[in-house]
Scaffold this active site. Structure first.
Site, mmCIF file in Angstrom:
data_model
loop_
_atom_site.group_PDB
_atom_site.id
_atom_site.type_symbol
_atom_site.label_atom_id
_atom_site.label_comp_id
_atom_site.label_asym_id
_atom_site.label_seq_id
_atom_site.Cartn_x
_atom_site.Cartn_y
_atom_site.Cartn_z
ATOM 1 N N SER A 1 49.438 31.491 44.872
ATOM 2 C CA SER A 1 49.170 32.659 45.706
ATOM 3 C C SER A 1 49.687 32.451 47.127
ATOM 4 C CB SER A 1 47.667 32.941 45.741
ATOM 5 O OG SER A 1 47.185 33.080 44.427
HETATM 6 N N1 SAM Z 1 45.132 29.391 42.466
HETATM 7 C C1 SAM Z 1 46.386 29.025 41.883
HETATM 8 C C2 SAM Z 1 47.219 28.175 42.788
HETATM 9 O O1 SAM Z 1 46.786 27.846 43.894
HETATM 10 O O2 SAM Z 1 48.320 27.802 42.353
HETATM 11 C C3 SAM Z 1 47.165 30.233 41.463
HETATM 12 C C4 SAM Z 1 46.639 30.820 40.239
HETATM 13 S S1 SAM Z 1 47.693 31.966 39.430
HETATM 14 C C5 SAM Z 1 47.787 33.287 40.545
HETATM 15 C C6 SAM Z 1 46.557 32.497 38.179
HETATM 16 C C7 SAM Z 1 46.272 31.468 37.113
HETATM 17 O O3 SAM Z 1 45.233 31.965 36.267
HETATM 18 C C8 SAM Z 1 47.451 31.185 36.217
HETATM 19 O O4 SAM Z 1 47.728 29.819 36.223
HETATM 20 C C9 SAM Z 1 46.981 31.643 34.828
HETATM 21 O O5 SAM Z 1 47.474 30.867 33.761
HETATM 22 C C10 SAM Z 1 45.485 31.488 34.965
HETATM 23 N N2 SAM Z 1 44.666 32.272 34.035
HETATM 24 C C11 SAM Z 1 44.846 33.556 33.614
HETATM 25 N N3 SAM Z 1 43.846 33.897 32.770
HETATM 26 C C12 SAM Z 1 43.020 32.819 32.678
HETATM 27 C C13 SAM Z 1 41.808 32.553 31.971
HETATM 28 N N4 SAM Z 1 41.212 33.449 31.187
HETATM 29 N N5 SAM Z 1 41.236 31.336 32.112
HETATM 30 C C14 SAM Z 1 41.799 30.388 32.893
HETATM 31 N N6 SAM Z 1 42.953 30.589 33.580
HETATM 32 C C15 SAM Z 1 43.540 31.780 33.481
#
Ligand code: SAM
Length: 214
Positions: A61
């Site tokens: 993000s």
């Molecule tokens: N906070 C992270 C960073 O600093 O890099 C960015 C996160 S990214 C915007 C969103 C993440 O949520 C992705 O890696 C995706 O695979 C994960 N995600 C989506 N649905 C999910 C779920 N149900 N459980 C766990 N992770 C999930």
């Protein structure tokens, strides 16, 4: 320009100037080396005012979004926080700088593996990792002072809300798969008090209480 200087400029121009005042968040953002959570090829862009790809179709993000979501959780050293969507592990590191204990869940095993390795290399000992569907939460360790969802959800996942402490705060982007409203959900007398904040765009939260896998 060296990375420490880029980090200082990022905090001054993108975070403090836009109104983030929580000193714990500011100090964490000054300290954590964001570039190390990215491929070396994009290190020069690591402190820019935008999200960046981290592989597997996912993103790290925008720095301001990380700061503001963390600030809205109102955490301190005594807090225990659950993060859904470990991604690169950068946001996890920011939480680990501020809280006593962080639990983080990522559904994509390759991302979890990379993030865990990086965070262990950097010496964090207050983070527990899990691979799986974060919309189901992590019941054994509930309730949490704060729950952070770093992916866009159609609604507040009920199981996650049930794992929030009374008086605790959840921060979650709610909307469709293209755009969402960053929302703070407080638990008061067991009920949800929702405060919509501003528009945002996140990758979808995929899971039983999120979106279906395409
Ligand atoms: N906070 C992270 C960073 O600093 O890099 C960015 C996160 S990214 C915007 C969103 C993440 O949520 C992705 O890696 C995706 O695979 C994960 N995600 C989506 N649905 C999910 C779920 N149900 N459980 C766990 N992770 C999930």
């Amino acid at each position: 320009m060296e990375f420490e200087k880029k980090r200082r400029l990022m905090v001054e121009n993108q975070i403090v100037r836009r109104g983030v005042t929580d000193e714990r968040v500011i100090q964490a953002m000054l300290k954590v080396p964001r570039h190390l959570f990215l491929e070396e090829a994009v290190w020069e862009s690591a402190y820019g005012d935008f999200p960046l790809p981290i592989g597997e179709g996912q993103t790290i993000s925008q720095p301001y979004m990380v700061a503001v979501m963390t600030e809205k959780l109102e955490l301190d050293k005594d807090s225990c926080v659950l993060e859904i969507g470990t991604g690169s592990g950068y946001q996890t590191a920011i939480l680990a700088e501020i809280c006593g204990q962080v639990f983080t869940i990522e559904r994509i095993a390759a991302l979890e593996k990379r993030a865990r390795k990086k965070l262990e290399e950097l010496g964090y000992t207050n983070i527990a990792f899990k691979i799986g569907d974060g919309t189901l939460g992590w019941s054994g360790l509930a309730p949490y002072n704060g729950i952070l969802i770093t992916a866009g959800s159609p609604k507040v996942p009920e199981l996650l809300f049930s794992q929030l402490k009374e008086g605790g705060r959840m921060v979650i982007p709610i909307g469709n798969s293209f755009s969402q409203i960053l929302t703070v959900v407080r638990k008061k007398d067991g009920k949800k008090i929702e405060e919509p904040c501003f528009g945002c765009t996140f990758v979808p939260l995929i899971g039983r209480e999120g979106w279906e896998d395409a």
